[in-house]
Design an enzyme around this catalytic site. Sequence first.
Site, PDB file in Angstrom:
ATOM      1  N   HIS A  40       0.772  -1.144  -0.019  1.00 49.87           N
ATOM      2  CA  HIS A  40      -0.251  -0.189   0.101  1.00 49.87           C
ATOM      3  C   HIS A  40       0.896   1.242   0.043  1.00 49.87           C
ATOM      4  O   HIS A  40       0.509   2.326   0.701  1.00 49.87           O
ATOM      5  CB  HIS A  40      -0.896  -0.040   1.134  1.00 49.87           C
ATOM      6  CG  HIS A  40      -2.051  -0.899   0.966  1.00 49.87           C
ATOM      7  ND1 HIS A  40      -2.669  -1.331   0.009  1.00 49.87           N
ATOM      8  CD2 HIS A  40      -2.943  -1.681   2.144  1.00 49.87           C
ATOM      9  CE1 HIS A  40      -3.684  -2.170   0.006  1.00 49.87           C
ATOM     10  NE2 HIS A  40      -3.794  -2.226   1.201  1.00 49.87           N
TER      11      HIS A  40
ATOM     12  N   HIS B  92      -9.736   2.725  -0.588  1.00 46.05           N
ATOM     13  CA  HIS B  92      -9.792   1.514   0.096  1.00 46.05           C
ATOM     14  C   HIS B  92     -11.160   1.817   1.049  1.00 46.05           C
ATOM     15  O   HIS B  92     -10.955   1.347   2.532  1.00 46.05           O
ATOM     16  CB  HIS B  92      -8.726   1.565   0.920  1.00 46.05           C
ATOM     17  CG  HIS B  92      -8.410  -0.108   1.497  1.00 46.05           C
ATOM     18  ND1 HIS B  92      -9.140  -0.795   2.388  1.00 46.05           N
ATOM     19  CD2 HIS B  92      -7.428  -0.873   1.383  1.00 46.05           C
ATOM     20  CE1 HIS B  92      -8.511  -1.834   2.718  1.00 46.05           C
ATOM     21  NE2 HIS B  92      -7.602  -1.945   1.904  1.00 46.05           N
TER      22      HIS B  92
ATOM     23  N   GLU C 246     -11.514  -2.885  -3.677  1.00 45.85           N
ATOM     24  CA  GLU C 246     -10.544  -1.854  -4.246  1.00 45.85           C
ATOM     25  C   GLU C 246     -10.070  -2.045  -5.691  1.00 45.85           C
ATOM     26  O   GLU C 246      -9.526  -3.155  -5.877  1.00 45.85           O
ATOM     27  CB  GLU C 246      -9.411  -2.217  -3.354  1.00 45.85           C
ATOM     28  CG  GLU C 246      -9.192  -2.508  -1.722  1.00 45.85           C
ATOM     29  CD  GLU C 246      -8.334  -3.213  -1.160  1.00 45.85           C
ATOM     30  OE1 GLU C 246      -7.158  -3.316  -1.357  1.00 45.85           O
ATOM     31  OE2 GLU C 246      -8.954  -3.959  -0.249  1.00 45.85           O
TER      32      GLU C 246
HETATM   33  C1  G6D Z   1      -5.486  -4.843   1.845  1.00 42.17           C
HETATM   34  O1  G6D Z   1      -5.226  -6.949   0.881  1.00 42.17           O
HETATM   35  C2  G6D Z   1      -4.927  -6.055   1.906  1.00 42.17           C
HETATM   36  C3  G6D Z   1      -5.189  -6.776   3.175  1.00 42.17           C
HETATM   37  O2  G6D Z   1      -4.456  -8.057   3.143  1.00 42.17           O
HETATM   38  C4  G6D Z   1      -5.078  -5.623   4.383  1.00 42.17           C
HETATM   39  O3  G6D Z   1      -5.010  -6.507   5.553  1.00 42.17           O
HETATM   40  C5  G6D Z   1      -5.696  -4.546   4.215  1.00 42.17           C
HETATM   41  O4  G6D Z   1      -5.542  -3.882   3.141  1.00 42.17           O
HETATM   42  C6  G6D Z   1      -5.621  -3.609   5.355  1.00 42.17           C
HETATM   43  O5  G6D Z   1      -6.939  -5.013   1.307  1.00 42.17           O
END
Ligand code: G6D
Length: 337
Positions: A101, A175, A300
């Site tokens: 991320h 997200h 997402e």
């Molecule tokens: C994302 O794919 C990831 C997950 O594994 C994570 O735990 C989450 O973000 C916070 O969707």
Amino acid sequence: MDARKQHYGWYEGQEVFEYVLTNDQQAVFRCINYGAVVTGIEVPDQWGKKENVVLGFKQLEDYVKDSPYFGAFVGRVAGRIADGTWSTYQLTQNNRKHHMHGGEHNFSQLVWDSQIVQEDNRIGVAFSLMSPDGDNGYPGNLRVTVTYYWTNDNIWEMLVTAETDQTTLFNPTNHTYFNLSGNTKRKILEHTLQMDAESYAETDKTKIPTGRLLPVAETALDFREPKRLADAINERREGFDTPFKLSGAKTIRLCEPESGRSLKIETNREAVVVFSTTGMDEDYLVDGEKMSSHRGIALETQEFPDAVHHPEFRSIILEPGRMHRSFTKYTFTTPTE
Ligand code: G6D
């Protein structure tokens, strides 16, 4: 339509604002310039009662301390990059040995420049930031703008543009975790999910795609027809933290029969990561109750995670002189519409 900007808090000496966008139906979209986070979407159920359908907190301190990316704009690259490596670059490793991320102190934890945009049929907020060369190991000064529009038809449109001065990577997502019951009063297990997805990316134990795209047919991952999430999770006890390849019209539909609320998502991205929150058990509260499994579902839209190591996935390389443009559109309806 009405757009308001109000003080929300302070983060590292920078003022954080909340934007409250209210359309002519009095449906409300809220976002803040910390992380370009969507903090609330208040839309009617089938009887006209407006309630919030996304997970979030009441105050900035909770976003800073506890947030599992609630409502956040994630970048430079969403999902994991194996070992944090790309070409000759070493990206920060913040998820075991992987990069996730966007790394440490990523876009979801920065205060963005922000301004209200008013157009004939929609109002919005444009957030922008400059991610400097070397940010989390990525090359290139990257200028990013994400605009969230809110329309009179209860549509949230997200438009992203970005430009770089050196070849770099860019694969952002939003997200937001949805729960259409309203104010998280029920879990998402009675929601149905339907997606134009014929295949999904197999992942290893550390959630990195192996590169194999497997058919969804005859598996728990078949959402080509609407499927109750409780049934899907019964078939697959670990739930979903899974990239799906979008095909055809690339539409994703989430419905909650009891409230009558539906969400339709359309995008020009190649994939969607479905994260069902199965197994989450956190100390913080959302709407007064502990964050635990199935209080929300994140959908997402993005290019595939770890695309840099898989030439079969759409490229996430951004070259200087080329503008990244992507969109995702979220339409909220009830049966009467
Ligand atoms: C994302 O794919 C990831 C997950 O594994 C994570 O735990 C989450 O973000 C916070 O969707």
